[in-house]
Write a protein that holds these residues in place. Structure first.
Motif, mmCIF file in Angstrom:
data_model
loop_
_atom_site.group_PDB
_atom_site.id
_atom_site.type_symbol
_atom_site.label_atom_id
_atom_site.label_comp_id
_atom_site.label_asym_id
_atom_site.label_seq_id
_atom_site.Cartn_x
_atom_site.Cartn_y
_atom_site.Cartn_z
ATOM 1 N N GLU A 55 0.805 -1.222 0.000
ATOM 2 C CA GLU A 55 0.000 0.000 0.000
ATOM 3 C C GLU A 55 0.840 1.275 0.000
ATOM 4 O O GLU A 55 0.282 2.373 -0.095
ATOM 5 C CB GLU A 55 -0.932 0.000 1.217
ATOM 6 C CG GLU A 55 -2.072 -1.006 1.152
ATOM 7 C CD GLU A 55 -1.695 -2.392 1.686
ATOM 8 O OE1 GLU A 55 -2.606 -3.213 1.869
ATOM 9 O OE2 GLU A 55 -0.484 -2.655 1.905
ATOM 10 N N THR A 101 -1.560 4.289 -1.075
ATOM 11 C CA THR A 101 -2.665 3.913 -1.963
ATOM 12 C C THR A 101 -3.945 4.695 -1.662
ATOM 13 O O THR A 101 -4.220 5.026 -0.503
ATOM 14 C CB THR A 101 -2.967 2.405 -1.827
ATOM 15 O OG1 THR A 101 -4.023 2.041 -2.716
ATOM 16 C CG2 THR A 101 -3.381 2.039 -0.412
ATOM 17 N N GLY A 159 -6.693 3.172 -2.011
ATOM 18 C CA GLY A 159 -7.572 2.141 -1.473
ATOM 19 C C GLY A 159 -7.491 0.832 -2.224
ATOM 20 O O GLY A 159 -6.556 0.561 -2.974
ATOM 21 N N TYR A 160 -8.527 0.008 -2.028
ATOM 22 C CA TYR A 160 -8.595 -1.333 -2.610
ATOM 23 C C TYR A 160 -9.644 -1.364 -3.715
ATOM 24 O O TYR A 160 -10.759 -0.842 -3.551
ATOM 25 C CB TYR A 160 -8.931 -2.365 -1.528
ATOM 26 C CG TYR A 160 -7.917 -2.406 -0.409
ATOM 27 C CD1 TYR A 160 -6.672 -2.990 -0.594
ATOM 28 C CD2 TYR A 160 -8.192 -1.826 0.832
ATOM 29 C CE1 TYR A 160 -5.736 -3.014 0.421
ATOM 30 C CE2 TYR A 160 -7.259 -1.850 1.855
ATOM 31 C CZ TYR A 160 -6.033 -2.436 1.640
ATOM 32 O OH TYR A 160 -5.097 -2.457 2.651
ATOM 33 N N ARG A 198 -13.470 -2.542 -3.376
ATOM 34 C CA ARG A 198 -13.719 -2.853 -1.966
ATOM 35 C C ARG A 198 -13.785 -1.554 -1.164
ATOM 36 O O ARG A 198 -12.890 -1.224 -0.393
ATOM 37 C CB ARG A 198 -12.623 -3.784 -1.420
ATOM 38 C CG ARG A 198 -12.647 -5.192 -1.954
ATOM 39 C CD ARG A 198 -13.968 -5.927 -1.657
ATOM 40 N NE ARG A 198 -14.310 -5.958 -0.238
ATOM 41 C CZ ARG A 198 -13.950 -6.939 0.589
ATOM 42 N NH1 ARG A 198 -13.198 -7.946 0.136
ATOM 43 N NH2 ARG A 198 -14.323 -6.905 1.848
ATOM 44 N N ALA A 199 -14.867 -0.819 -1.365
ATOM 45 C CA ALA A 199 -15.036 0.451 -0.660
ATOM 46 C C ALA A 199 -15.093 0.246 0.849
ATOM 47 O O ALA A 199 -14.671 1.120 1.624
ATOM 48 C CB ALA A 199 -16.316 1.142 -1.139
ATOM 49 N N THR A 243 -11.514 -0.094 2.056
ATOM 50 C CA THR A 243 -10.851 1.205 1.906
ATOM 51 C C THR A 243 -11.236 2.137 3.043
ATOM 52 O O THR A 243 -10.374 2.784 3.659
ATOM 53 C CB THR A 243 -11.222 1.841 0.558
ATOM 54 O OG1 THR A 243 -10.776 0.977 -0.505
ATOM 55 C CG2 THR A 243 -10.580 3.206 0.403
ATOM 56 N N ALA A 244 -12.510 2.216 3.369
ATOM 57 C CA ALA A 244 -12.962 3.102 4.437
ATOM 58 C C ALA A 244 -12.386 2.694 5.786
ATOM 59 O O ALA A 244 -12.048 3.546 6.619
ATOM 60 C CB ALA A 244 -14.491 3.107 4.491
ATOM 61 N N CYS A 292 -9.511 1.261 6.435
ATOM 62 C CA CYS A 292 -8.056 1.241 6.591
ATOM 63 C C CYS A 292 -7.451 2.622 6.812
ATOM 64 O O CYS A 292 -6.245 2.734 7.025
ATOM 65 C CB CYS A 292 -7.392 0.545 5.410
ATOM 66 S SG CYS A 292 -7.443 1.474 3.871
ATOM 67 N N PHE A 293 -8.261 3.683 6.769
ATOM 68 C CA PHE A 293 -7.756 5.039 7.007
ATOM 69 C C PHE A 293 -8.371 5.605 8.286
ATOM 70 O O PHE A 293 -9.549 5.365 8.586
ATOM 71 C CB PHE A 293 -8.095 5.960 5.831
ATOM 72 C CG PHE A 293 -7.325 5.643 4.579
ATOM 73 C CD1 PHE A 293 -6.041 6.130 4.389
ATOM 74 C CD2 PHE A 293 -7.891 4.848 3.590
ATOM 75 C CE1 PHE A 293 -5.328 5.830 3.235
ATOM 76 C CE2 PHE A 293 -7.189 4.546 2.431
ATOM 77 C CZ PHE A 293 -5.896 5.036 2.253
ATOM 78 N N PHE A 328 -3.005 5.878 6.731
ATOM 79 C CA PHE A 328 -3.276 4.460 6.492
ATOM 80 C C PHE A 328 -2.855 3.663 7.713
ATOM 81 O O PHE A 328 -1.719 3.767 8.196
ATOM 82 C CB PHE A 328 -2.511 3.974 5.257
ATOM 83 C CG PHE A 328 -2.751 2.522 4.946
ATOM 84 C CD1 PHE A 328 -3.865 2.128 4.232
ATOM 85 C CD2 PHE A 328 -1.863 1.547 5.378
ATOM 86 C CE1 PHE A 328 -4.102 0.792 3.952
ATOM 87 C CE2 PHE A 328 -2.081 0.204 5.111
ATOM 88 C CZ PHE A 328 -3.206 -0.176 4.389
#
Length: 630
Positions: free
Chosen positions: A381, A427, A429-430, A433-434, A437-438, A440-441, A447
């Motif tokens: 990432e 990154t 995100g993924y 895969r919202a 992503t939400a 992981c931050f 991140f």
């Protein structure tokens, strides 16, 4: 705000930028750590570097590989640019995009490298997939999941015969065009690479290149599944270019174009982003090494090193362990290897101190001086470097300080510091895969890595950071004492050297720590004096059991409490499974997955009285004890 600057050990002139950092201390113990060196103006895309070197050094060798005759073959920078524009036109003609990207089932090769650069050149994402998901896996579950996530429009396959079972498993799950290597046998339903890449309108490629921006998706790199199922990490041009510029700022010696002899796979961020991009961004030459750091294949790597002297070496600890042994035994290889070497770099796992010491002594014996030996820390990432040890550390395991432009937020988690990262190399995100992503931050856009770090010396933070394990791996004994798995694992591997490749730490809610030992079979056979084809029977050899018992005693004698040594151990006979997620193709051992899959072995390890498979520490000798008889 505290500003710190490190006093440098003696290293060659213009080797590293000065190590200096700023620390903001917040209420609650949170630290914000950043480099005092600002990140410079980086290029908008990787293709700009290819254009630069095709103009400045058109005849310089760029990518090289062994041909059928055993000699080196490859492309110069000018030839690479010509091929990249031609391939880019073919990619555009195929109607590919982020929604229908290129997927790669291949090891490293010149053809693979050119296809990668072509995708980056015209703004079409490429997704190199771990060959282990096709060639080692038996159920292809991870590969199938990846295809369903990507929905590729084109699948490049290096060897359709080797990948035939995987391709069969994917039948009906995609509508992609299958393109096979120009050197591969013809395959039903597949298009040969040279036919697919027929001459197209390169003007279309040039126009697409002009539209590529820093936020264009360059790659989808799948995490190796060391703690979970693979996820498609979005890698943008900004991530790749900013990271390479930061590395160049910290390593000014890269003004001299580097020469690499490198096997590290391009589906992983270490090989595919750090090393491959470092080569093209600095006008270097990359000799693709067809070997690997496993018994039976490492000799190929040694042969390549006998042929080509690198200026920088990037590798994993297991390879350096094998390399140190080979260098010690072969003076000619040693002189060739160190002849023009500027830097030794390790990552992806912790380097045992014994291997560090061996490499340093070999360099001094050969050159009369040390060769700087450094590491860094990062993730898929972070493209990948978040920290860099751009100075000669005093010991193995130092991951350095934040790279320019990258900020670390160190958040207290129990008695550890969780590392969170923010910067242009992180990154967005993924892919598809919202939800992930939400999650992981954090609220400030950092991140959340799940990794812990610590300072080498909290009173002198300029000495750098140490990797302090994964937060999710630590556990408590029944005494409520925390076991810090990362630190104990390193101590145990050192105490059990050379017979342990790795260890899995047990003891969750139990009275004592235990170890499942992943054996280094070659070293075990040497210790026991049995032939290399002796099979797994060596794991029951009395000499090996005695060596493990002695190692457990040494570990106990060097530890202050029950959480930092093991009361019992067991040698694993069944290899770790990539399908079950116990190990990744780069050798990272998933502690949690091993403990779950081998729960019955853990129960057996703690059974009382222990059976013959369990090894306990050798009894401590009394201080007044005389010589032991055998």
């Amino acid at each position: 705000m505290r500003r710190c600057r490190r006093r440098e050990r003696s290293v060659p002139a213009k080797m590293f930028a000065p190590a200096a950092l700023e620390i903001d201390r917040r209420a609650g113990g949170t630290l914000l750590v950043r480099s005092r060196q600002s990140l410079g103006a980086y290029e908008r895309c990787i293709g700009e570097y290819l254009l630069r070197w095709a103009k400045l050094a058109p005849l310089r060798s760029f990518l090289m590989e062994r041909g059928p005759d055993g000699g080196w073959r490859g492309v110069t920078y000018a030839e690479a640019l010509t091929e990249v524009r031609r391939l880019g036109a073919s990619l555009l003609r195929a109607g590919l995009s982020a929604d229908r990207p290129v997927m790669v089932l291949s090891g490293n090769s010149v053809e693979h490298g050119l296809l990668t650069l072509a995708c980056l050149h015209v703004g079409i994402p490429i997704a190199p997939i771990s060959p282990a998901y096709s060639l080692v896996s038996r159920d292809f579950v991870k590969l199938t999941s990846i295809v369903e996530t990507l929905r590729p429009g084109l699948i490049y396959v290096a060897d359709p015969q080797a990948f035939a079972p995987a391709l069969s498993a994917l039948r009906g799950r995609h509508d992609a065009t299958i393109v096979v290597s120009a050197d591969a046998p013809r395959h039903d339903g597949a298009t040969p690479f040279d036919s697919w890449a027929a001459t197209g309108d390169v003007r279309a490629a040039d126009e697409a290149f002009a539209r590529v921006s820093p936020d264009t998706i360059a790659k989808f790199l799948f995490t190796s599944g060391s703690t979970d199922e693979p996820k498609a990490v979005i890698n943008t041009q900004r991530m790749l270019c900013s990271n390479q510029y930061a590395i160049r700022q910290l390593w000014p010696f890269l003004e001299e174009p580097p020469v690499l002899v490198d096997w590290l796979p391009w589906h992983h961020t270490f090989g595919g982003n750090h090393n491959f991009n470092l080569t093209v961004c600095n006008g270097g030459t990359l000799y693709i090494d067809g070997g690997r750091p496993v018994v039976g294949e490492f000799e190929r790597s040694l042969e390549n090193l006998r042929d080509v002297a690198p200026t920088v070496v990037f590798n994993v600890p297991r390879a350096y362990d094998l390399l140190a042994t080979a260098l010690r035994a072969d003076r000619d290889l040693r002189e060739k290897f160190f002849g023009r070497l500027r830097l030794i770099f390790y990552a992806a796992a912790s380097l045992p101190q014994s291997v560090w010491d061996s490499l340093r002594s070999l360099a001094e014996e050969t050159l009369g001086r040390e060769v700087p030996m450094v590491s860094s820390w990062g993730l898929t990432e972070t493209a990948p470097a978040a920290t860099s040890c751009h100075f000669q550390a005093e010991r193995a395991g130092v991951i350095g300080l934040p790279v320019p432009g990258c900020e670390l937020k160190l958040v207290e988690s129990g008695d550890k510091l969780e590392a969170r990262v923010r910067g242009p190399n992180v990154t967005p995100g993924y892919w598809r895969r919202a939800d992930l992503t939400a999650a992981c931050f954090d609220e400030e856009g950092f991140f959340k890595t799940g990794d812990a770090v610590s300072f080498v010396d909290s009173a002198h933070p300029e000495l750098g950071l140490l990797f302090d394990g994964r937060l999710g791996e630590d556990f408590k004994l029944s005494t409520a004492t925390w076991v810090r798995v990362g630190a104990l694992r390193l101590k145990a591997i050192a105490a059990l050297a050379p017979v342990a490749l790795d260890v899995v730490v047990t003891g969750h809610d139990r009275d004592a720590v235990g170890l499942l030992v992943i054996p280094n079979l070659d070293a075990c056979r040497r210790v026991c004096g049995v032939p290399s084809d002796g099979g797994h029977g060596v794991l029951r050899h009395p000499r090996l059991r005695d060596a493990v018992s002695s190692g457990l005693r040494a570990l106990a004698d060097s530890s202050m409490g029950s959480s930092m040594h093991a009361a019992r151990a067991m040698l694993l006979e069944e290899p770790l499974s990539i399908d079950a997620g116990e190990i990744t193709d780069k050798g990272y051992v998933n502690q949690r997955a091993v403990l779950t899959r081998r729960a019955a072995l853990v129960e057996r390890l703690y059974r009382n009285p222990p059976d013959a498979s369990v090894i306990v520490p050798r009894a401590a000798e009394r201080p007044d004890a005389g010589p032991r008889s055998r």
